[in-house]
Enzyme design. Structure first.
Site, PDB file in Angstrom:
ATOM      1  N   LEU A  24       0.826  -1.229   0.000  1.00  0.00           N
ATOM      2  CA  LEU A  24       0.000   0.000   0.000  1.00  0.00           C
ATOM      3  C   LEU A  24       0.853   1.269   0.000  1.00  0.00           C
ATOM      4  O   LEU A  24       0.510   2.259  -0.658  1.00  0.00           O
ATOM      5  CB  LEU A  24      -0.859   0.042   1.274  1.00  0.00           C
ATOM      6  CG  LEU A  24      -2.238  -0.583   1.245  1.00  0.00           C
ATOM      7  CD1 LEU A  24      -2.144  -2.096   1.218  1.00  0.00           C
ATOM      8  CD2 LEU A  24      -3.013  -0.150   2.466  1.00  0.00           C
TER       9      LEU A  24
ATOM     10  N   TYR B 193      -2.227  -8.571  16.092  1.00  0.00           N
ATOM     11  CA  TYR B 193      -2.522  -7.636  14.997  1.00  0.00           C
ATOM     12  C   TYR B 193      -3.805  -6.855  15.301  1.00  0.00           C
ATOM     13  O   TYR B 193      -3.849  -5.623  15.233  1.00  0.00           O
ATOM     14  CB  TYR B 193      -2.657  -8.414  13.690  1.00  0.00           C
ATOM     15  CG  TYR B 193      -2.879  -7.566  12.457  1.00  0.00           C
ATOM     16  CD1 TYR B 193      -1.814  -6.897  11.848  1.00  0.00           C
ATOM     17  CD2 TYR B 193      -4.148  -7.425  11.894  1.00  0.00           C
ATOM     18  CE1 TYR B 193      -2.006  -6.124  10.716  1.00  0.00           C
ATOM     19  CE2 TYR B 193      -4.350  -6.653  10.763  1.00  0.00           C
ATOM     20  CZ  TYR B 193      -3.282  -6.004  10.170  1.00  0.00           C
ATOM     21  OH  TYR B 193      -3.479  -5.234   9.044  1.00  0.00           O
TER      22      TYR B 193
ATOM     23  N   THR C 217      -0.813  -8.207  -0.759  1.00  0.00           N
ATOM     24  CA  THR C 217       0.527  -7.591  -0.645  1.00  0.00           C
ATOM     25  C   THR C 217       1.435  -8.632   0.020  1.00  0.00           C
ATOM     26  O   THR C 217       1.029  -9.779   0.226  1.00  0.00           O
ATOM     27  CB  THR C 217       0.502  -6.334   0.253  1.00  0.00           C
ATOM     28  OG1 THR C 217       0.169  -6.742   1.580  1.00  0.00           O
ATOM     29  CG2 THR C 217      -0.480  -5.299  -0.233  1.00  0.00           C
TER      30      THR C 217
HETATM   31  N1  LIG Z   1      -2.603  -6.011   2.887  1.00  0.00           N
HETATM   32  C1  LIG Z   1      -3.758  -5.997   3.542  1.00  0.00           C
HETATM   33  O1  LIG Z   1      -4.623  -6.856   3.338  1.00  0.00           O
HETATM   34  C2  LIG Z   1      -4.045  -4.936   4.549  1.00  0.00           C
HETATM   35  C3  LIG Z   1      -3.055  -4.110   5.063  1.00  0.00           C
HETATM   36  N2  LIG Z   1      -3.368  -3.190   6.024  1.00  0.00           N
HETATM   37  C4  LIG Z   1      -2.332  -2.349   6.589  1.00  0.00           C
HETATM   38  O2  LIG Z   1      -1.662  -1.646   5.557  1.00  0.00           O
HETATM   39  C5  LIG Z   1      -0.342  -1.320   5.971  1.00  0.00           C
HETATM   40  C6  LIG Z   1       0.639  -1.679   4.878  1.00  0.00           C
HETATM   41  O3  LIG Z   1       0.631  -3.069   4.703  1.00  0.00           O
HETATM   42  P1  LIG Z   1       0.955  -3.778   3.296  1.00  0.00           P
HETATM   43  O4  LIG Z   1       1.335  -2.802   2.285  1.00  0.00           O
HETATM   44  O5  LIG Z   1      -0.142  -4.718   3.064  1.00  0.00           O
HETATM   45  O6  LIG Z   1       2.223  -4.648   3.760  1.00  0.00           O
HETATM   46  P2  LIG Z   1       3.677  -4.843   3.143  1.00  0.00           P
HETATM   47  O7  LIG Z   1       4.297  -5.975   3.934  1.00  0.00           O
HETATM   48  O8  LIG Z   1       3.628  -4.950   1.678  1.00  0.00           O
HETATM   49  O9  LIG Z   1       4.416  -3.482   3.524  1.00  0.00           O
HETATM   50  C7  LIG Z   1       4.740  -3.183   4.839  1.00  0.00           C
HETATM   51  C8  LIG Z   1       5.675  -1.985   4.849  1.00  0.00           C
HETATM   52  O10 LIG Z   1       5.966  -1.641   6.203  1.00  0.00           O
HETATM   53  C9  LIG Z   1       7.358  -1.489   6.385  1.00  0.00           C
HETATM   54  N3  LIG Z   1       7.732  -1.904   7.718  1.00  0.00           N
HETATM   55  C10 LIG Z   1       7.439  -3.069   8.341  1.00  0.00           C
HETATM   56  N4  LIG Z   1       7.966  -3.097   9.561  1.00  0.00           N
HETATM   57  C11 LIG Z   1       8.595  -1.915   9.739  1.00  0.00           C
HETATM   58  C12 LIG Z   1       9.342  -1.349  10.805  1.00  0.00           C
HETATM   59  N5  LIG Z   1       9.558  -2.015  11.953  1.00  0.00           N
HETATM   60  N6  LIG Z   1       9.857  -0.113  10.651  1.00  0.00           N
HETATM   61  C13 LIG Z   1       9.655   0.575   9.503  1.00  0.00           C
HETATM   62  N7  LIG Z   1       8.978   0.088   8.457  1.00  0.00           N
HETATM   63  C14 LIG Z   1       8.450  -1.143   8.572  1.00  0.00           C
HETATM   64  C15 LIG Z   1       7.972  -2.385   5.315  1.00  0.00           C
HETATM   65  O11 LIG Z   1       9.219  -1.855   4.911  1.00  0.00           O
HETATM   66  P3  LIG Z   1      10.629  -2.568   5.155  1.00  0.00           P
HETATM   67  O12 LIG Z   1      10.362  -4.020   5.385  1.00  0.00           O
HETATM   68  O13 LIG Z   1      11.394  -2.276   3.915  1.00  0.00           O
HETATM   69  O14 LIG Z   1      11.150  -1.852   6.334  1.00  0.00           O
HETATM   70  C16 LIG Z   1       6.992  -2.253   4.170  1.00  0.00           C
HETATM   71  O15 LIG Z   1       7.327  -1.158   3.358  1.00  0.00           O
HETATM   72  C17 LIG Z   1      -0.123  -2.061   7.288  1.00  0.00           C
HETATM   73  O16 LIG Z   1      -0.280  -1.178   8.370  1.00  0.00           O
HETATM   74  C18 LIG Z   1      -1.234  -3.093   7.300  1.00  0.00           C
HETATM   75  O17 LIG Z   1      -1.609  -3.483   8.598  1.00  0.00           O
HETATM   76  C19 LIG Z   1      -4.638  -3.033   6.476  1.00  0.00           C
HETATM   77  C20 LIG Z   1      -5.641  -3.797   6.000  1.00  0.00           C
HETATM   78  C21 LIG Z   1      -5.435  -4.795   4.985  1.00  0.00           C
HETATM   79  C1  LIG Z   2     -23.358 -11.483   9.657  1.00  0.00           C
HETATM   80  C2  LIG Z   2     -22.054 -11.872  10.270  1.00  0.00           C
HETATM   81  C3  LIG Z   2     -20.987 -11.024   9.720  1.00  0.00           C
HETATM   82  C4  LIG Z   2     -19.676 -11.411  10.325  1.00  0.00           C
HETATM   83  C5  LIG Z   2     -18.661 -10.613   9.651  1.00  0.00           C
HETATM   84  C6  LIG Z   2     -17.310 -11.003  10.152  1.00  0.00           C
HETATM   85  C7  LIG Z   2     -16.372 -10.322   9.251  1.00  0.00           C
HETATM   86  C8  LIG Z   2     -14.961 -10.527   9.672  1.00  0.00           C
HETATM   87  C9  LIG Z   2     -14.164  -9.865   8.626  1.00  0.00           C
HETATM   88  C10 LIG Z   2     -12.727  -9.826   8.948  1.00  0.00           C
HETATM   89  C11 LIG Z   2     -12.072  -9.082   7.843  1.00  0.00           C
HETATM   90  C12 LIG Z   2     -10.687  -8.854   8.162  1.00  0.00           C
HETATM   91  C13 LIG Z   2     -10.072  -7.919   7.160  1.00  0.00           C
HETATM   92  C14 LIG Z   2      -8.662  -7.758   7.546  1.00  0.00           C
HETATM   93  C15 LIG Z   2      -7.954  -6.751   6.761  1.00  0.00           C
HETATM   94  C16 LIG Z   2      -6.516  -6.842   7.122  1.00  0.00           C
HETATM   95  O1  LIG Z   2      -5.959  -6.175   7.975  1.00  0.00           O
HETATM   96  O2  LIG Z   2      -5.859  -7.751   6.408  1.00  0.00           O
HETATM   97  C17 LIG Z   2      -4.511  -7.989   6.676  1.00  0.00           C
HETATM   98  C18 LIG Z   2      -4.394  -8.988   7.707  1.00  0.00           C
HETATM   99  O3  LIG Z   2      -5.302  -9.369   8.370  1.00  0.00           O
HETATM  100  C19 LIG Z   2      -3.084  -9.553   7.925  1.00  0.00           C
HETATM  101  O4  LIG Z   2      -2.803 -10.451   6.942  1.00  0.00           O
HETATM  102  P1  LIG Z   2      -2.913 -12.007   7.233  1.00  0.00           P
HETATM  103  O5  LIG Z   2      -3.102 -12.593   5.873  1.00  0.00           O
HETATM  104  O6  LIG Z   2      -1.607 -12.372   7.854  1.00  0.00           O
HETATM  105  O7  LIG Z   2      -4.069 -12.234   8.126  1.00  0.00           O
END
Ligand SMILES: NC(=O)C1=CN([C@@H]2O[C@H](COP(=O)(O)OP(=O)(O)OC[C@H]3O[C@@H](n4cnc5c(N)ncnc54)[C@H](OP(=O)(O)O)[C@@H]3O)[C@@H](O)[C@H]2O)C=CC1
Ligand SMILES: CCCCCCCCCCCCCCCC(=O)OCC(=O)COP(=O)(O)O
Length: 259
Positions: free
Chosen positions: A49, A193, A228
């Site tokens: 992201l 998390y 991702t």
């Molecule tokens: N992917 C998903 O489904 C979802 C993601 N999110 C959130 O989005 C955000 C980005 O995640 P996403 O892009 O998916 O994950 P990625 O693993 O692709 O990216 C994570 C980024 O965070 C950096 N990072 C991790 N640890 C540290 C640290 N200790 N210090 C500094 N930088 C750090 C990494 O850089 P480097 O390793 O180079 O330091 C990398 O650039 C997160 O907060 C995640 O929780 C939320 C909902 C859904």
């Molecule tokens: C009528 C009943 C409805 C019940 C709905 C329950 C819905 C629960 C949804 C949970 C969605 C979670 C979305 C999480 C988004 C997010 O942060 O994704 C990243 C991760 O969770 C971390 O990645 P990993 O693959 O390690 O889990």
């Protein structure tokens, strides 16, 4: 009378739709214009992201400060952005990079100083960096619960608090944090998390209420699943890397090669 009304409704509806579309276009243009030259900090800009945000903000003419732990990966993003052809419509800027580990909160304040030195101020801080966790509470060391909290919660908190006074002084700034649906709903085997994201949601909601009087904005973004590297990099109960999808990938490759 009915015929007159009948004749009038079509053009009126078309005119309204036209006006609404025009309004949307103007709003979009204004939003893009507003980002021209704005100083935008993105943590976790080397991947997922954060990297995508970097592409979008760079294309809109923002002056980016990209953060992560790995200078080489950040530099690769900078090179990618520098090589982008934007047809000269918007003036783009070569991003700066600041390398630091968010989980070492003692290092964050010096990183914030470095960030502020780049352009003298920050318009938008995007707290995006984070790690995932997969594990059973019964098998999870407390130290792992703490580590996830350090990166996902205390890191963004420390960085925000280090940048905040300069925003308050200028009475201008926008703080964004990437939380998750798991900041609102907890699901099994994701305790560290989900807890870190719930804490994030709470802290930044409080912050929004506290800094509104200075004209600052605070946004909590709560995405659902996005493909991702987050899952691969997830930590497990003993602190080792999950790497689940790598195993899946390797086993599929092995099966295909055997076949
Ligand atoms: N992917 C998903 O489904 C979802 C993601 N999110 C959130 O989005 C955000 C980005 O995640 P996403 O892009 O998916 O994950 P990625 O693993 O692709 O990216 C994570 C980024 O965070 C950096 N990072 C991790 N640890 C540290 C640290 N200790 N210090 C500094 N930088 C750090 C990494 O850089 P480097 O390793 O180079 O330091 C990398 O650039 C997160 O907060 C995640 O929780 C939320 C909902 C859904
Ligand atoms: C009528 C009943 C409805 C019940 C709905 C329950 C819905 C629960 C949804 C949970 C969605 C979670 C979305 C999480 C988004 C997010 O942060 O994704 C990243 C991760 O969770 C971390 O990645 P990993 O693959 O390690 O889990």
């Amino acid at each position: 009378m009915e015929r007159v009304l009948g004749l009038g409704v079509g053009p009126l509806a078309a005119g309204t739709v036209g006006l609404l579309i025009l309004l949307k276009v103007i709003q979009r243009l204004r939003r893009k214009q507003n980002l021209q030259d704005k100083v935008v900090v993105i943590t976790g800009a080397s991947s997922g992201l954060g990297k995508e945000c970097a592409r979008v903000f760079h294309a809109a003419g923002a002056r980016l400060i990209l953060c992560g732990r790995d200078q080489k990966r950040l530099q690769d993003v900078v090179e990618e952005l520098r090589n982008k052809n934007n047809n000269g419509k918007i003036q783009t800027h070569t991003p700066c990079t600041v390398t630091f580990d968010l989980s070492s909160t003692s290092l964050v304040s010096s990183a914030a100083k470095e960030i502020l030195k780049c352009h003298g101020h920050v318009d938008v801080l995007i707290n995006n960096a984070g790690i995932s966790y997969r594990g059973n509470i019964l098998d999870t060391h407390v130290s792992v619960q703490r580590d996830v909290m350090e990166t996902n919660y205390f890191g963004p908190v420390a960085l925000t608090q280090a940048i905040l006074p300069s925003m308050v002084d200028r009475r201008s700034g926008h703080i964004v944090v990437i939380s998750s649906v798991q900041g609102k709903i907890s699901i099994p085997y994701r305790s560290a998390y989900a807890a870190s994201k719930h804490a994030t949601q709470a802290y930044f909601d409080c912050l929004r209420a506290e800094v509104d009087r200075f004209g600052l904005q605070v946004s909590v973004i709560s995405p659902g699943y996005i493909r991702t590297n987050l899952s691969i990099n997830a930590v497990t109960g003993d602190g080792s890397q999950y790497g689940g999808e790598i195993m899946l990938l390797l086993s599929t490759k092995l099966l295909f090669s055997l076949y």
